[in-house]
Design a protein around this motif. Structure first.
Motif, PDB file in Angstrom:
ATOM      1  N   THR A  29       0.965  -1.437   0.032  1.00 23.89           N
ATOM      2  CA  THR A  29      -0.032   0.155   0.301  1.00 23.89           C
ATOM      3  C   THR A  29       0.854   1.198   0.121  1.00 23.89           C
ATOM      4  N   GLY A  30       2.370   1.272   0.829  1.00 28.39           N
ATOM      5  CA  GLY A  30       2.778   2.542   0.901  1.00 28.39           C
ATOM      6  C   GLY A  30       3.506   2.727  -0.442  1.00 28.39           C
ATOM      7  N   LEU A  31       4.065   1.546  -1.319  1.00 29.47           N
ATOM      8  CA  LEU A  31       4.263   1.223  -2.927  1.00 29.47           C
ATOM      9  C   LEU A  31       4.250   1.775  -3.570  1.00 29.47           C
ATOM     10  N   ALA A  32       2.517   1.946  -3.096  1.00 25.70           N
ATOM     11  CA  ALA A  32       1.433   1.916  -4.184  1.00 25.70           C
ATOM     12  C   ALA A  32       1.566   4.051  -4.473  1.00 25.70           C
ATOM     13  N   HIS A  33       1.605   4.290  -3.178  1.00 25.67           N
ATOM     14  CA  HIS A  33       2.050   5.733  -3.200  1.00 25.67           C
ATOM     15  C   HIS A  33       2.967   6.553  -3.456  1.00 25.67           C
ATOM     16  N   GLU A  70      -1.773  -2.017  -5.439  1.00 22.30           N
ATOM     17  CA  GLU A  70      -2.640  -1.958  -4.602  1.00 22.30           C
ATOM     18  C   GLU A  70      -3.325  -3.273  -5.125  1.00 22.30           C
ATOM     19  N   GLN A  71      -3.032  -4.092  -5.875  1.00 27.94           N
ATOM     20  CA  GLN A  71      -3.896  -5.834  -6.043  1.00 27.94           C
ATOM     21  C   GLN A  71      -2.953  -6.650  -5.023  1.00 27.94           C
ATOM     22  N   CYS A  72      -1.316  -6.581  -5.242  1.00 25.98           N
ATOM     23  CA  CYS A  72      -0.398  -6.932  -4.824  1.00 25.98           C
ATOM     24  C   CYS A  72      -0.883  -6.860  -3.312  1.00 25.98           C
ATOM     25  N   PRO A 128       2.792   5.968  -7.941  1.00 31.97           N
ATOM     26  CA  PRO A 128       2.290   5.740  -8.614  1.00 31.97           C
ATOM     27  C   PRO A 128       1.870   5.447 -10.217  1.00 31.97           C
ATOM     28  N   ALA A 129       2.798   5.885 -10.954  1.00 30.38           N
ATOM     29  CA  ALA A 129       2.588   4.935 -12.176  1.00 30.38           C
ATOM     30  C   ALA A 129       1.777   3.343 -12.047  1.00 30.38           C
ATOM     31  N   SER A 130       2.533   2.378 -11.281  1.00 28.75           N
ATOM     32  CA  SER A 130       2.311   1.302 -10.551  1.00 28.75           C
ATOM     33  C   SER A 130       1.075   1.466  -9.823  1.00 28.75           C
ATOM     34  N   HIS A 157       4.753  -5.857 -15.927  1.00 30.88           N
ATOM     35  CA  HIS A 157       6.349  -4.915 -15.906  1.00 30.88           C
ATOM     36  C   HIS A 157       6.710  -3.653 -14.768  1.00 30.88           C
ATOM     37  N   VAL A 158       6.238  -4.667 -13.557  1.00 34.57           N
ATOM     38  CA  VAL A 158       6.764  -3.462 -12.551  1.00 34.57           C
ATOM     39  C   VAL A 158       7.752  -4.617 -11.388  1.00 34.57           C
TER      40      VAL A 158
END
Length: 172
Positions: free
Chosen positions: A84-88, A98-100, A91-93, A143-144
């Motif tokens: 969740t923190g990485l999603a912020h 968020e799925q993870c 933003p391109a991923s 491709h993340v």
């Protein structure tokens, strides 16, 4: 025999018993060792389970499994929060990350002993691994490529394998 001699004999007996019976910690470490023989990574399993003080006093395989599953549930929540923190941060991923986070949140529901009576506990626990692998697939297809995400999944898998070993040992 006077009271001083009785006290000395009593103290000698207590000392003898103390030195010749394994401590609860030694018994717990021996039990952890037996459980971890079911793991794909014995050393990591032992390290994870013995590094948490609440695991060593466990008196049987079921108690070890419950503690190991609690560790795996906590790791799943922490990993979900991490994504969740990485999603912020990325933003391109965001969608994939968020799925993870969602996959690891769902993994918590499978890390339990509810299937023990029906003989499906290890299968239930395995579904949590499926969620981690779904995250890896989503990262790959999206491709993340974030090194910290890969490392976090590997850390989760290490804790998961210890929990899985405990459940398998309990079922056997």
């Amino acid at each position: 025999m006077d009271s001083k001699n009785r006290i000395m004999i009593f103290a000698a007996i207590v000392l003898h018993l103390f030195l010749h019976f394994p401590s609860q910690t030694e018994a717990g470490a021996e039990l952890v060792s037996k459980v971890c023989k079911q793991s794909q990574d014995y050393q990591s399993c032992v390290q994870i389970l013995t590094s948490h003080p609440q695991t060593l006093p466990a008196s049987d395989k079921k108690a070890i499994a419950e503690k190991a599953l609690a560790l795996a549930r906590k790791e799943s929540v922490d990993t979900s929060d991490f994504f969740t923190g990485l999603a912020h941060t990325y933003p391109a991923s965001k969608r994939v990350l968020e799925q993870c986070a969602s996959y690891f949140k769902e993994a918590v529901t499978f890390l339990n002993l509810k299937g023990l009576k029906g003989g499906t506990a290890s299968l239930d626990v395995h579904y949590a691994l499926d969620d981690a692998e779904s995250c890896e697939s989503a990262l790959s297809s999206g491709h993340v490529h974030i090194d910290s995400a890969t490392a976090r999944i590997q850390k989760w898998k290490t804790v998961y394998r210890a929990a899985e070993a405990a459940v398998i040992a309990l079922e056997n």
